[in-house]
Design a protein around this motif. Structure first.
Motif, mmCIF file in Angstrom:
data_model
loop_
_atom_site.group_PDB
_atom_site.id
_atom_site.type_symbol
_atom_site.label_atom_id
_atom_site.label_comp_id
_atom_site.label_asym_id
_atom_site.label_seq_id
_atom_site.Cartn_x
_atom_site.Cartn_y
_atom_site.Cartn_z
ATOM 1 N N LYS A 51 101.361 -22.876 8.947
ATOM 2 C CA LYS A 51 100.860 -21.668 8.271
ATOM 3 C C LYS A 51 100.107 -22.024 6.983
ATOM 4 C CE LYS A 51 104.823 -20.198 5.477
ATOM 5 N NZ LYS A 51 104.464 -20.595 4.131
ATOM 6 N N GLY A 52 100.552 -23.072 6.311
ATOM 7 C CA GLY A 52 99.863 -23.505 5.087
ATOM 8 C C GLY A 52 98.488 -24.082 5.400
ATOM 9 N N GLU A 56 102.558 -20.574 -2.928
ATOM 10 C CA GLU A 56 101.482 -19.728 -2.404
ATOM 11 C C GLU A 56 100.143 -20.311 -2.860
ATOM 12 O OE1 GLU A 56 100.014 -16.869 -0.156
ATOM 13 O OE2 GLU A 56 102.183 -16.892 -0.490
ATOM 14 N N ILE A 57 99.214 -20.468 -1.906
ATOM 15 C CA ILE A 57 97.877 -20.960 -2.281
ATOM 16 C C ILE A 57 96.932 -19.767 -2.328
ATOM 17 C CG2 ILE A 57 95.969 -22.487 -1.646
ATOM 18 C CD1 ILE A 57 98.511 -24.014 -2.198
ATOM 19 N N LYS A 84 95.924 -21.341 6.285
ATOM 20 C CA LYS A 84 95.479 -20.574 5.131
ATOM 21 C C LYS A 84 94.018 -20.930 4.797
ATOM 22 C CE LYS A 84 97.051 -17.942 1.802
ATOM 23 N NZ LYS A 84 98.079 -16.950 1.702
ATOM 24 N N TYR A 85 93.704 -22.215 4.867
ATOM 25 C CA TYR A 85 92.343 -22.656 4.558
ATOM 26 C C TYR A 85 91.337 -22.162 5.593
ATOM 27 C CZ TYR A 85 93.867 -25.555 0.715
ATOM 28 O OH TYR A 85 94.356 -25.976 -0.485
ATOM 29 N N PHE A 121 90.744 -18.510 4.645
ATOM 30 C CA PHE A 121 89.882 -18.432 3.455
ATOM 31 C C PHE A 121 88.427 -18.617 3.855
ATOM 32 C CE2 PHE A 121 93.245 -20.150 0.290
ATOM 33 C CZ PHE A 121 93.600 -18.865 -0.060
ATOM 34 N N PRO A 147 95.681 -28.553 -2.638
ATOM 35 C CA PRO A 147 97.056 -28.059 -2.699
ATOM 36 C C PRO A 147 97.432 -27.451 -1.345
ATOM 37 C CG PRO A 147 95.576 -26.533 -3.819
ATOM 38 C CD PRO A 147 94.741 -27.706 -3.373
ATOM 39 N N VAL A 148 98.605 -27.774 -0.862
ATOM 40 C CA VAL A 148 99.079 -27.244 0.420
ATOM 41 C C VAL A 148 100.523 -26.819 0.249
ATOM 42 C CG1 VAL A 148 99.487 -27.772 2.849
ATOM 43 C CG2 VAL A 148 97.632 -28.894 1.667
ATOM 44 N N VAL A 149 100.868 -25.663 0.809
ATOM 45 C CA VAL A 149 102.275 -25.238 0.718
ATOM 46 C C VAL A 149 103.059 -25.810 1.883
ATOM 47 C CG1 VAL A 149 101.875 -23.137 -0.572
ATOM 48 C CG2 VAL A 149 101.807 -23.051 1.920
ATOM 49 N N TRP A 162 105.801 -31.807 4.557
ATOM 50 C CA TRP A 162 105.114 -32.191 3.324
ATOM 51 C C TRP A 162 104.467 -30.986 2.682
ATOM 52 C CZ3 TRP A 162 100.034 -32.239 1.488
ATOM 53 C CH2 TRP A 162 99.791 -33.071 0.387
ATOM 54 N N LYS A 172 104.852 -25.640 8.327
ATOM 55 C CA LYS A 172 103.772 -26.582 8.028
ATOM 56 C C LYS A 172 102.410 -25.976 8.384
ATOM 57 C CE LYS A 172 102.139 -30.534 7.009
ATOM 58 N NZ LYS A 172 101.799 -30.292 5.621
#
Lengths: 161, 251
Positions: free
Chosen positions: B128-129, A111-112, B132-133, B136, A159-161, A84, B126
């Motif tokens: 890696k996204g 890309e986020i 990211k948070y 951050f 938002p998620v990549v 997803w 999945k």
């Protein structure tokens, strides 16, 4: 024999347990529907976040709905085959989020960035004079923001990549 | 496919996530402000879920059920780095560890997106996204606290000094580095460490902190091979306490 399209339509009434205005189909987490024979249906799902605690419950909700429309042999499986990402929300899904008071995720290009997260549009007044307070919220898929124009806190579906 | 090499890789990654996740969850209810309480709790949930996904792949490769693997092993059977098992300490140490660990973990999953071992590549896309948070969050606070008051600066620098050799221990090489590389499963710990240094350095500079002098670098190794600090056994006992009461119970 029931068609794949009829199954997709039937599944439109199955809602996200945490966002009751949003269907699982519009959320984009139902990734495959396969008619395997007379009254035999296979459905594939994928979680919004790997650690989503609701995925088992959602699998059961999908199976219950199929039972309700008379399907006898049902298999619902969760996989990461088609992971997803937030671009998978349908246009109707984005509107449903807004109706629920959540800012919909902006479309991303794979890309986020911090820039994408700051200044998201306030779902209450439409202002972009907003600030992200924290990238984590009451559920894994939401972040918390504040609107400097209408002075209200709000949440964004991340938002998620 | 070299299954033994893949299993070794998966175990160390999953154990890092499981233990880091549990340490993060210890901030639930204790965070210095409510947003931070929620952040560490959310990251805990993410990490334990991600560990679960890796344990599931291990299960497909013939290992025990994910819950059994997570909750029934003693410390000497775990492959996490010693860094993640250390107690949370104060917020400065938790924050620096979160920063150093999550940068490494996110890069690891980014590299694994190209793995020839398809199930891992899919999950990596999945995860890696999601990470990211986490990155951050860590970047924001490390820069903020490093530029804060005299006390916060001093605390962050001390935490970085104390963490450093443990952090280097995250890149302890395994017995199958060559196999993993030649079969394009994973580029290896050395490549990861190089990228990690490149990624963390600008943020450490922005935070006005200093990486300890290279002459003092001495990676603390052993975790990947089952040698741990005294803290891990206490943690696994607490973590598995309920599960071990009745491993066959249906929840």
């Amino acid at each position: 024999m029931i068609t794949e399209k009829e199954i997709w339509t039937a599944l439109e009434v199955v809602k996200d347990p945490e966002i009751p205005t949003l269907s699982m189909v519009d959320m984009g987490i139902i990734t495959k529907v396969e008619i395997r024979g007379e009254s035999n249906v296979y459905v594939e799902m994928t979680p919004t976040f790997t650690g989503c605690p609701a995925i088992k419950m959602m699998e059961n909700m999908v199976a219950d709905r199929l039972k309700e429309i008379g399907i006898e042999i049902i298999e619902v499986k969760t996989t990461f085959d088609t992971p997803w990402n937030s671009n998978k929300l349908t246009e109707r899904g984005l509107l449903c989020l807004k109706k629920h008071g959540l800012a919909p995720p902006p479309k991303h290009q794979g890309e986020i960035t911090m820039e994408l997260l700051e200044h998201c549009i306030c779902p209450h007044c439409g202002s972009i004079n907003t600030e992200m307070k924290t990238p984590f919220g009451p559920t894994l898929c939401r972040s918390m923001h504040y609107c400097h124009d209408c002075l209200q806190a709000f949440e964004q579906f991340k938002p998620v990549v | 496919m070299n299954t033994i090499a893949i299993k070794e890789l998966l175990y160390k990654m999953a154990d890092d996530l499981l233990i880091m996740g549990h340490r993060n969850s210890e901030w639930t209810g204790l965070g210095p402000v409510i947003e931070e309480d929620i952040a560490f709790s959310s990251m805990a949930q993410d990490k334990i879920g991600q560990a679960g996904a890796l344990f599931e792949i291990l299960h497909q490769l013939g290992e025990n059920e994910p819950d059994t693997v997570a909750f029934m092993r003693d410390a000497n059977k775990m492959h996490c780095s010693q860094f993640v098992e250390l107690p949370n300490g104060e917020y400065d140490f938790s924050m620096i560890r979160h920063f150093l660990y999550d940068h490494a973990d996110q890069l690891r999953f980014e590299m694994l997106v190209n793995s020839s071992f398809e199930p891992l590549a899919q999950v990596a896309k999945k995860i890696k996204g999601e990470l990211k948070y986490h990155v951050f969050h860590a970047n924001t606070w490390v820069v903020k606290l490093g530029n804060g008051t005299e006390e916060s600066k001093a605390r962050m620098q001390t935490a970085l000094n104390e963490s450093w050799n443990y952090a280097l221990g995250m890149f302890e090489t395994g017995d199958f580095e060559k196999e993993l590389q030649s079969e394009n499963i994973f580029e290896g710990e050395e490549a990861l460490k190089t990228r990690w240094m490149a990624n963390i350095t600008p943020f450490i500079e922005k935070a006005n902190l200093k990486v300890p002098d290279q002459s003092t670098w001495a990676p603390i190794l052993g975790g990947r091979k089952g040698y741990h600090t005294e803290y891990l056994q206490q943690l696994v006992e607490e973590m598995g306490e309920v599960f071990r009461l009745d491993p066959t119970a249906q929840w």
